[in-house]
Motif scaffolding. Structure first.
Motif, PDB file in Angstrom:
ATOM      1  N   ALA A   1       8.209  -7.923 -10.813  1.00 41.47           N
ATOM      2  CA  ALA A   1       8.887  -6.686 -10.437  1.00 41.47           C
ATOM      3  C   ALA A   1       7.959  -5.771  -9.635  1.00 41.47           C
ATOM      4  O   ALA A   1       8.370  -5.188  -8.626  1.00 41.47           O
ATOM      5  CB  ALA A   1       9.389  -5.966 -11.690  1.00 41.47           C
ATOM      6  N   PHE A   2       6.712  -5.633 -10.075  1.00 36.78           N
ATOM      7  CA  PHE A   2       5.778  -4.795  -9.330  1.00 36.78           C
ATOM      8  C   PHE A   2       5.610  -5.302  -7.903  1.00 36.78           C
ATOM      9  O   PHE A   2       5.597  -4.521  -6.941  1.00 36.78           O
ATOM     10  CB  PHE A   2       4.421  -4.768 -10.026  1.00 36.78           C
ATOM     11  CG  PHE A   2       4.292  -3.717 -11.087  1.00 36.78           C
ATOM     12  CD1 PHE A   2       4.463  -2.374 -10.789  1.00 36.78           C
ATOM     13  CD2 PHE A   2       3.985  -4.067 -12.393  1.00 36.78           C
ATOM     14  CE1 PHE A   2       4.334  -1.394 -11.767  1.00 36.78           C
ATOM     15  CE2 PHE A   2       3.857  -3.096 -13.373  1.00 36.78           C
ATOM     16  CZ  PHE A   2       4.025  -1.758 -13.068  1.00 36.78           C
ATOM     17  N   SER A   3       5.473  -6.615  -7.758  1.00 41.41           N
ATOM     18  CA  SER A   3       5.256  -7.175  -6.424  1.00 41.41           C
ATOM     19  C   SER A   3       6.497  -7.027  -5.546  1.00 41.41           C
ATOM     20  O   SER A   3       6.392  -6.724  -4.354  1.00 41.41           O
ATOM     21  CB  SER A   3       4.850  -8.646  -6.525  1.00 41.41           C
ATOM     22  OG  SER A   3       3.587  -8.776  -7.149  1.00 41.41           O
ATOM     23  N   LYS A   4       7.683  -7.260  -6.130  1.00 42.44           N
ATOM     24  CA  LYS A   4       8.906  -7.114  -5.346  1.00 42.44           C
ATOM     25  C   LYS A   4       9.087  -5.668  -4.867  1.00 42.44           C
ATOM     26  O   LYS A   4       9.527  -5.429  -3.738  1.00 42.44           O
ATOM     27  CB  LYS A   4      10.120  -7.556  -6.174  1.00 42.44           C
ATOM     28  CG  LYS A   4      10.199  -9.050  -6.402  1.00 42.44           C
ATOM     29  CD  LYS A   4      10.333  -9.808  -5.098  1.00 42.44           C
ATOM     30  CE  LYS A   4      10.513 -11.293  -5.307  1.00 42.44           C
ATOM     31  NZ  LYS A   4      10.556 -12.042  -4.032  1.00 42.44           N
ATOM     32  N   ALA A   5       8.733  -4.714  -5.732  1.00 39.07           N
ATOM     33  CA  ALA A   5       8.829  -3.317  -5.323  1.00 39.07           C
ATOM     34  C   ALA A   5       7.846  -3.009  -4.205  1.00 39.07           C
ATOM     35  O   ALA A   5       8.178  -2.341  -3.220  1.00 39.07           O
ATOM     36  CB  ALA A   5       8.566  -2.408  -6.524  1.00 39.07           C
ATOM     37  N   ALA A   6       6.614  -3.506  -4.333  1.00 41.17           N
ATOM     38  CA  ALA A   6       5.596  -3.262  -3.309  1.00 41.17           C
ATOM     39  C   ALA A   6       5.934  -3.968  -2.007  1.00 41.17           C
ATOM     40  O   ALA A   6       5.690  -3.439  -0.911  1.00 41.17           O
ATOM     41  CB  ALA A   6       4.229  -3.711  -3.821  1.00 41.17           C
ATOM     42  N   GLN A   7       6.499  -5.168  -2.102  1.00 41.79           N
ATOM     43  CA  GLN A   7       6.911  -5.897  -0.896  1.00 41.79           C
ATOM     44  C   GLN A   7       8.003  -5.140  -0.161  1.00 41.79           C
ATOM     45  O   GLN A   7       7.953  -4.983   1.073  1.00 41.79           O
ATOM     46  CB  GLN A   7       7.411  -7.295  -1.280  1.00 41.79           C
ATOM     47  CG  GLN A   7       6.343  -8.249  -1.768  1.00 41.79           C
ATOM     48  CD  GLN A   7       6.920  -9.454  -2.477  1.00 41.79           C
ATOM     49  OE1 GLN A   7       8.126  -9.734  -2.385  1.00 41.79           O
ATOM     50  NE2 GLN A   7       6.093 -10.188  -3.203  1.00 41.79           N
ATOM     51  N   ALA A   8       8.997  -4.664  -0.891  1.00 42.05           N
ATOM     52  CA  ALA A   8      10.112  -3.965  -0.261  1.00 42.05           C
ATOM     53  C   ALA A   8       9.672  -2.640   0.345  1.00 42.05           C
ATOM     54  O   ALA A   8      10.248  -2.189   1.332  1.00 42.05           O
ATOM     55  CB  ALA A   8      11.226  -3.731  -1.273  1.00 42.05           C
ATOM     56  N   ALA A   9       8.643  -2.025  -0.232  1.00 39.79           N
ATOM     57  CA  ALA A   9       8.105  -0.790   0.328  1.00 39.79           C
ATOM     58  C   ALA A   9       7.150  -1.055   1.484  1.00 39.79           C
ATOM     59  O   ALA A   9       6.607  -0.106   2.054  1.00 39.79           O
ATOM     60  CB  ALA A   9       7.383   0.012  -0.756  1.00 39.79           C
ATOM     61  N   THR A  10       6.963  -2.333   1.805  1.00 42.25           N
ATOM     62  CA  THR A  10       6.060  -2.809   2.872  1.00 42.25           C
ATOM     63  C   THR A  10       4.598  -2.462   2.599  1.00 42.25           C
ATOM     64  O   THR A  10       3.776  -2.434   3.516  1.00 42.25           O
ATOM     65  CB  THR A  10       6.466  -2.286   4.274  1.00 42.25           C
ATOM     66  OG1 THR A  10       6.215  -0.889   4.373  1.00 42.25           O
ATOM     67  CG2 THR A  10       7.928  -2.601   4.572  1.00 42.25           C
ATOM     68  N   LEU A  11       4.252  -2.209   1.342  1.00 44.19           N
ATOM     69  CA  LEU A  11       2.846  -1.987   0.997  1.00 44.19           C
ATOM     70  C   LEU A  11       2.055  -3.285   1.094  1.00 44.19           C
ATOM     71  O   LEU A  11       0.847  -3.265   1.361  1.00 44.19           O
ATOM     72  CB  LEU A  11       2.733  -1.422  -0.421  1.00 44.19           C
ATOM     73  CG  LEU A  11       3.272  -0.009  -0.655  1.00 44.19           C
ATOM     74  CD1 LEU A  11       3.125   0.369  -2.120  1.00 44.19           C
ATOM     75  CD2 LEU A  11       2.561   0.998   0.230  1.00 44.19           C
ATOM     76  N   ILE A  12       2.734  -4.421   0.870  1.00 41.23           N
ATOM     77  CA  ILE A  12       2.117  -5.732   0.947  1.00 41.23           C
ATOM     78  C   ILE A  12       3.070  -6.676   1.670  1.00 41.23           C
ATOM     79  O   ILE A  12       4.272  -6.400   1.765  1.00 41.23           O
ATOM     80  CB  ILE A  12       1.792  -6.300  -0.454  1.00 41.23           C
ATOM     81  CG1 ILE A  12       3.074  -6.404  -1.301  1.00 41.23           C
ATOM     82  CG2 ILE A  12       0.748  -5.437  -1.162  1.00 41.23           C
ATOM     83  CD1 ILE A  12       2.875  -7.077  -2.649  1.00 41.23           C
ATOM     84  N   PRO A  13       2.576  -7.806   2.190  1.00 44.35           N
ATOM     85  CA  PRO A  13       3.464  -8.794   2.823  1.00 44.35           C
ATOM     86  C   PRO A  13       4.482  -9.342   1.830  1.00 44.35           C
ATOM     87  O   PRO A  13       4.295  -9.290   0.612  1.00 44.35           O
ATOM     88  CB  PRO A  13       2.489  -9.891   3.284  1.00 44.35           C
ATOM     89  CG  PRO A  13       1.174  -9.210   3.406  1.00 44.35           C
ATOM     90  CD  PRO A  13       1.148  -8.168   2.320  1.00 44.35           C
TER      91      PRO A  13
END
Length: 322
Positions: free
Chosen positions: A147-159
């Motif tokens: 969940a943390f990664s999906k949120a960060a991905q969608a916010a474009t913080l990470i690929p």
């Protein structure tokens, strides 16, 4: 720690592109959602059909999430099992890790919030007695599909294929806390109209005040981080704007959410520690809107994101904002 700010030109470009980014975030986070909903209620319907115990149990689900995140970050373990039993589908909070804090003040702040959040869980459970819902399954892991990664991905913080570890550094921890704290404040504010018993109003107001203190501490500390290596935006403020826009893409058409950067014609580029409306009031989210964010979807759903099997209790569906 350096304290720099995003330039006015950067913020103006951000505003101009906001709608386009939100359309992208809606699609990206919608793809990350799990499950579909069958129990959808409006704020007005909640007031008529749900009891105050239902509202408190909804709050308890959110406190389980927050308490476990901070407890893992500070102590390297989930909250005590003795504080997790109750009705509904019981589950574990898994995937968290202890943070090796480099800043003493951030470590002490995290410890204080961890204890407050556990006390919120214990307090609500005492108020609810045998009506208290069990802790549901909670995903606090760090894989690329977490969940943390999906949120960060969608916010474009990470690929889109990368992973985000909120336990890897002080700044990552603050980003994880920023994701939760603002949502908690708006959730309690939004639930206030559904509670009429004076004792419960006082309890909810007390927790709301504590959550607002937490959110203010997190937002202030984030703003002080300034510019650091590896940021998606030019500053930490800019990164919070990306997260804010991602959250706003989930909870409906209104532009509610606010990052740590703030622009007015009089003040220019300033900090935005307290996200308020033109009257200086904190804004509200309905229970359904809150679930949109923690389920990581703008669709109607009964599970997903940080709650892979959904929350427990009568209030368990997000709203269709697609």
């Amino acid at each position: 720690m350096a304290n720099t700010s995003i330039g006015m030109d950067t913020l103006e470009v951000s505003v101009e592109r906001q709608q386009g980014r939100r359309a992208f975030f809606r699609a990206a986070l919608g793809a990350a959602a799990v499950g579909s909903g069958a129990f959808l209620v409006s704020q007005a319907a909640q007031a008529q059909t749900l009891s105050e115990f239902d509202v408190l149990n909804f709050a308890l689900n959110l406190e389980y999430l927050e308490a476990n995140f901070y407890y893992y970050a500070v102590y390297g373990q989930a909250i005590p099992v003795s504080a997790t039993g109750g009705t509904g589908n019981a589950g574990a909070a898994t995937g968290g890790k202890q943070v090796t804090f480099s800043d003493r003040i951030i470590a002490e702040m995290a410890r204080e919030i961890a204890e407050d959040e556990l006390n919120h869980v214990l307090f609500l459970r005492r108020q609810l007695g045998d009506r208290a819902v069990a802790q549901p399954t909670i995903d606090l892991s760090v894989s690329s599909t977490s969940a943390f990664s999906k949120a960060a991905q969608a916010a474009t913080l990470i690929p889109t294929t990368a992973s985000f570890d909120p336990y890897a550094s002080d700044l990552n921890f603050l980003y994880g806390a920023f994701l939760f704290e603002d949502v908690g404040v708006t959730a309690y504010k939004g639930s206030s109209a559904l509670i009429t018993t004076p004792a419960y109003i006082d309890a909810a107001a007390g927790i709301l005040a504590a959550e607002a203190y937490h959110a203010g501490m997190i937002r202030t500390t984030i703003d002080q981080m300034g510019s650091m290596p590896g940021l998606k935006a030019s500053t930490v403020r800019g990164d919070t704007e990306l997260v804010s826009t991602a959250r706003d893409s989930l909870d409906g058409p209104s532009d509610l959410d606010q990052g740590v950067a703030y622009v007015t014609s009089n003040a220019g580029d300033t900090s935005n520690i307290a996200p308020t409306d033109t009257n200086g009031l904190a804004f509200s989210r309905s229970a359904g809107q809150v679930l949109n964010i923690v389920y990581l979807t703008n669709a109607e759903a009964t599970a997903g994101g940080f709650f892979p099997a959904g929350v427990n209790g009568a209030i368990r569906s997000s709203i269709n904002n697609a």
